[in-house]
Design an enzyme around this catalytic site. Structure first.
Site, PDB file in Angstrom:
ATOM      1  N   LYS A  72      -2.946 -13.054   2.218  1.00 18.13           N
ATOM      2  CA  LYS A  72      -4.264 -12.445   2.284  1.00 18.13           C
ATOM      3  C   LYS A  72      -4.696 -12.112   0.864  1.00 18.13           C
ATOM      4  O   LYS A  72      -3.869 -12.018  -0.033  1.00 18.13           O
ATOM      5  CB  LYS A  72      -4.252 -11.213   3.190  1.00 18.13           C
ATOM      6  CG  LYS A  72      -3.192 -10.158   2.880  1.00 18.13           C
ATOM      7  CD  LYS A  72      -3.181  -9.146   4.023  1.00 18.13           C
ATOM      8  CE  LYS A  72      -2.282  -7.962   3.732  1.00 18.13           C
ATOM      9  NZ  LYS A  72      -0.913  -8.151   4.232  1.00 18.13           N
TER      10      LYS A  72
ATOM     11  N   HIS B  24       0.817  -1.216   0.000  1.00 18.51           N
ATOM     12  CA  HIS B  24       0.000   0.000   0.000  1.00 18.51           C
ATOM     13  C   HIS B  24       0.850   1.266   0.000  1.00 18.51           C
ATOM     14  O   HIS B  24       0.309   2.375  -0.035  1.00 18.51           O
ATOM     15  CB  HIS B  24      -0.893  -0.016   1.228  1.00 18.51           C
ATOM     16  CG  HIS B  24      -0.091  -0.196   2.487  1.00 18.51           C
ATOM     17  ND1 HIS B  24       0.543  -1.378   2.788  1.00 18.51           N
ATOM     18  CD2 HIS B  24       0.224   0.663   3.458  1.00 18.51           C
ATOM     19  CE1 HIS B  24       1.206  -1.234   3.916  1.00 18.51           C
ATOM     20  NE2 HIS B  24       1.035  -0.018   4.350  1.00 18.51           N
TER      21      HIS B  24
ATOM     22  N   ASP C  92      -5.431  -2.967  -2.436  1.00 16.52           N
ATOM     23  CA  ASP C  92      -4.198  -2.174  -2.323  1.00 16.52           C
ATOM     24  C   ASP C  92      -3.249  -2.434  -3.493  1.00 16.52           C
ATOM     25  O   ASP C  92      -3.608  -3.114  -4.458  1.00 16.52           O
ATOM     26  CB  ASP C  92      -3.502  -2.448  -0.982  1.00 16.52           C
ATOM     27  CG  ASP C  92      -2.922  -3.857  -0.918  1.00 16.52           C
ATOM     28  OD1 ASP C  92      -3.456  -4.739  -1.616  1.00 16.52           O
ATOM     29  OD2 ASP C  92      -1.948  -4.065  -0.173  1.00 16.52           O
TER      30      ASP C  92
ATOM     31  N   ASP D 190      -3.592  -7.662  -1.998  1.00 19.81           N
ATOM     32  CA  ASP D 190      -3.883  -8.586  -0.900  1.00 19.81           C
ATOM     33  C   ASP D 190      -4.782  -7.981   0.176  1.00 19.81           C
ATOM     34  O   ASP D 190      -5.261  -8.695   1.050  1.00 19.81           O
ATOM     35  CB  ASP D 190      -2.586  -9.170  -0.293  1.00 19.81           C
ATOM     36  CG  ASP D 190      -1.629  -8.119   0.199  1.00 19.81           C
ATOM     37  OD1 ASP D 190      -1.942  -6.916   0.087  1.00 19.81           O
ATOM     38  OD2 ASP D 190      -0.538  -8.493   0.697  1.00 19.81           O
TER      39      ASP D 190
HETATM   40  C1  VG1 Z   1       1.397  -3.849   8.120  1.00 27.18           C
HETATM   41  C2  VG1 Z   1       0.110  -4.342   8.742  1.00 27.18           C
HETATM   42  C3  VG1 Z   1       0.122  -5.859   8.820  1.00 27.18           C
HETATM   43  C4  VG1 Z   1       0.343  -6.432   7.419  1.00 27.18           C
HETATM   44  C5  VG1 Z   1       1.609  -5.855   6.820  1.00 27.18           C
HETATM   45  C6  VG1 Z   1       1.813  -6.291   5.384  1.00 27.18           C
HETATM   46  O1  VG1 Z   1       2.492  -4.227   8.904  1.00 27.18           O
HETATM   47  O2  VG1 Z   1      -0.063  -3.791  10.033  1.00 27.18           O
HETATM   48  O3  VG1 Z   1      -1.083  -6.297   9.376  1.00 27.18           O
HETATM   49  O4  VG1 Z   1       0.454  -7.823   7.466  1.00 27.18           O
HETATM   50  O5  VG1 Z   1       1.536  -4.425   6.823  1.00 27.18           O
HETATM   51  O6  VG1 Z   1       0.703  -6.002   4.607  1.00 27.18           O
HETATM   52  P1  VG1 Z   1       3.209  -3.215   9.947  1.00 27.18           P
HETATM   53  O7  VG1 Z   1       4.368  -3.974  10.496  1.00 27.18           O
HETATM   54  O8  VG1 Z   1       3.567  -1.988   9.188  1.00 27.18           O
HETATM   55  O9  VG1 Z   1       2.170  -2.903  10.988  1.00 27.18           O
HETATM   56  V1  VG1 Z   1       0.938  -5.478   3.020  1.00 27.18           V
HETATM   57  O10 VG1 Z   1      -0.594  -5.445   2.270  1.00 27.18           O
HETATM   58  O11 VG1 Z   1       1.755  -4.085   3.312  1.00 27.18           O
HETATM   59  O12 VG1 Z   1       1.935  -6.647   2.358  1.00 27.18           O
HETATM   60 CO    CO Z   2      -0.555  -5.469   0.290  1.00 23.87          CO
END
Ligand code: VG1
Ligand code: CO
Length: 554
Positions: free
Chosen positions: A387, A125, A288, A292
């Site tokens: 996801k 994202h 996003d 996912d």
């Molecule tokens: C964030 C979210 C987490 C998710 C991760 C990857 O991590 O909080 O729930 O699994 O992003 O999602 P963090 O450590 O920044 O809180 V994605 O869609 O960025 O691959």
């Molecule tokens: Co993602």
């Protein structure tokens, strides 16, 4: 005289380029994410890919899937990876056409084709472009993100690297479907959508969803100029018969149109405004950068990701892919306890894991759970090991079509049956790293003294730092977030993000519970005001950073 047919395989020379370890190549919650320009430095990506090879015992004789979300540098990165895979004597690499593969589609391809794993290029994202973010991660043969053990091995390899092998060959044409050779390795360019769409058809009642559209219901899907555009066009508009124009911002762009491809009320505000406005569609959703995540909206209503997970867990059995029921569910620790209430009522196992999809893999592989999700707009099931944004949208659509209910009535019925967990997350982004560490250390030091204290959110009954013992492989992951639980059922969680690329991001997760139907209609602001107040008492982020409030509220 030239030979009548040119040999298919041209002998190409492997070259070894000398290299030295680069600091900071430690993967976070989901692979290695850095500013794009950092990745573009000569040797930076190469070092990490070489470390992946070392971590998995070399690419020789193996087959991989490679693809990404189409952001700036996606295509060049894929060419680098292909050359390095060929130099390392991999047998075959399957690549999405034009380098595109959504994260769940990549996970599916790894499983479908029985490959030894895959490399996914995405910063999810986060915005894309030369001055924005890039990322890379390795997924294992089960289709899921590298587990902690493999991640540690890859990181260790980045610290001892002395060089990497590559070829000096022209770029492969990634627009042309079919097989070509790179040295002895086969590069197979596949349509990124076909296999994924076929999988969705096995899970959901496409006739029922088609009927829902035909009877006059409508939806909007915002692909946010990111990778899900082609997937959503094919599945929603072509296979399910939703009218043209149902999918918005459907063309993947290297800079995502200049925005953050983040499906939340801040970055997908136009879609939220649409469902809150006069001509609101019955249903709306967004995904996003890498496809996912999902955001779910109904006419006049935003469904929190935690509630969405709970509603899906309660209703999935109404759809063909889950008709046998769920064996269990799991949620990341900061995700609200809404799904736990469903699991309890239905007699299902329920697991609480650290943040990040890699922790669900063992539970899925071991058939302990069917469905899982995170508060950060991630929901998924045993159909892949990531996801899956569009999957969640289709599961919602199937439930809407089968029950004939609206999003609002489904949600209201859900709260009546299980109670309501009000939920919000406050993010303080790009905080000075030392300040963030001090704030976390400050609260950590106080944890033991908290139980018994009374704050505006109630009396504290428990406070700890979350650690996870994986029930399948016995591994322990400590330091996964600070939690404070109140006698009112309210809960506060503090943790530092592991996906940011600038300073530190402090995430504050706020939750309050009620089973009083008179309060189900409260606004989240009202329901959460006491816990928000208690958060600042426990961790004075505003006073320490001089900020007036969070940068992003979801
Ligand atoms: C964030 C979210 C987490 C998710 C991760 C990857 O991590 O909080 O729930 O699994 O992003 O999602 P963090 O450590 O920044 O809180 V994605 O869609 O960025 O691959
Ligand atoms: Co993602």
């Amino acid at each position: 005289m030239p030979p009548a047919t040119r040999p298919k395989v041209r002998a190409v020379q492997t070259v070894t380029i000398k290299s030295t370890p680069i600091d900071g190549q430690k993967p976070g919650t989901s692979g290695l994410r850095k500013k794009t320009r950092v990745f573009m430095q000569p040797g930076y990506l190469e070092n990490f890919v070489q470390a992946i090879w070392q971590g998995i015992g070399g690419p020789k004789g193996k087959t991989f899937v490679v693809g990404g979300d189409g952001r700036f540098f996606n295509d060049s990165a894929i060419q680098i990876i292909l050359r390095m895979a060929a130099a390392g004597q991999a047998t075959r690499v399957i690549v999405g056409q034009n380098g595109l593969l959504s994260t769940p589609a990549a996970s599916h391809l790894i499983r479908l084709r029985g490959t030894d794993g895959g490399i996914i290029l995405s910063a999810s994202h986060n915005p894309g472009g030369p001055d924005e973010d890039f990322g890379i991660k390795f997924n294992m043969a089960n289709g899921g993100p590298a587990n902690e053990t493999l991640t540690d091995r890859i990181f260790a390899a980045t610290q001892t690297i002395t060089g990497y092998d590559t070829l000096q060959t022209p770029d492969i044409d990634l627009a042309r479907l079919g097989e070509t050779h790179l040295g002895d390795m086969v590069v197979e360019v596949v349509d990124p959508v076909t296999d994924y769409a076929a999988l969705m058809e096995t899970l959901f009642d496409f006739d029922a969803i088609r009927g829902w559209f035909q009877s006059g219901h409508n939806m909007r899907f915002d692909a946010m100029h990111a990778v899900t555009g082609p997937y959503a066009k094919e599945i929603l508009e072509r296979r399910l018969g939703a009218p043209k124009g149902t999918v918005l911002n459907a063309t993947p762009l290297p800079d995502f149109g200049g925005g953050h491809p983040d499906p939340n009320p801040i970055w997908a505000k136009p879609l939220v405004d649409m469902v809150m406005g006069a001509d609101a569609p019955d249903f709306a959703a967004a995904s996003d950068g890498d496809g996912d995540r999902n955001m779910i909206l109904g006419r006049g209503v935003y469904v929190t990701p935690s509630d969405s997970l709970a509603v899906l867990a309660a209703n999935a059995h109404l759809t063909p892919g889950y008709a046998a029921g769920l064996v269990g569910v799991a949620r990341s620790m900061p995700t609200s306890g809404a799904v736990d209430r469903v699991a309890k009522a239905r007699g299902m196992a329920c697991f609480e894991t650290p943040t990040g999809w890699k922790f669900f893999g063992n539970l899925l592989d071991d058939r302990r759970i069917t469905l899982c999700g995170e508060e950060s707009a991630g929901t998924g099931s045993n159909h892949v090991r990531e996801k899956d944004g569009l999957w969640a949208v289709l599961l919602w659509l199937n439930i809407l079509a089968t029950t004939g209910q609206s999003v609002t009535t489904l949600l209201a019925d859900h709260w009546r049956a299980f109670g309501r967990n009000f939920y919000s997350r406050h993010d303080y982004e790009a905080v000075d790293s030392d300040t963030a560490t001090d704030l976390m250390n400050g609260l950590r030091a106080k944890l033991a003294t908290l139980p018994g204290q009374s704050l505006s959110a109630g009396q504290i009954v428990d406070a700890d730092e979350f650690a996870y013992d994986d029930p399948v492989d016995g591994s322990r992951s400590a330091g996964q977030g600070l939690r404070v639980m109140f006698d009112t059922g309210a809960r506060l969680v503090f943790r530092l993000s592991g996906t940011g690329t600038e300073g530190a991001t402090i995430r504050v997760y706020l939750e309050a519970f009620t089973d009083d139907p008179a309060r189900f209609g409260d606004t989240p602001e009202t329901a959460l005001s006491a816990i928000i107040d208690s958060a600042e008492t426990l961790m004075p982020i505003k006073s320490a950073t001089g900020r007036k409030g969070p940068d992003v509220t979801t």
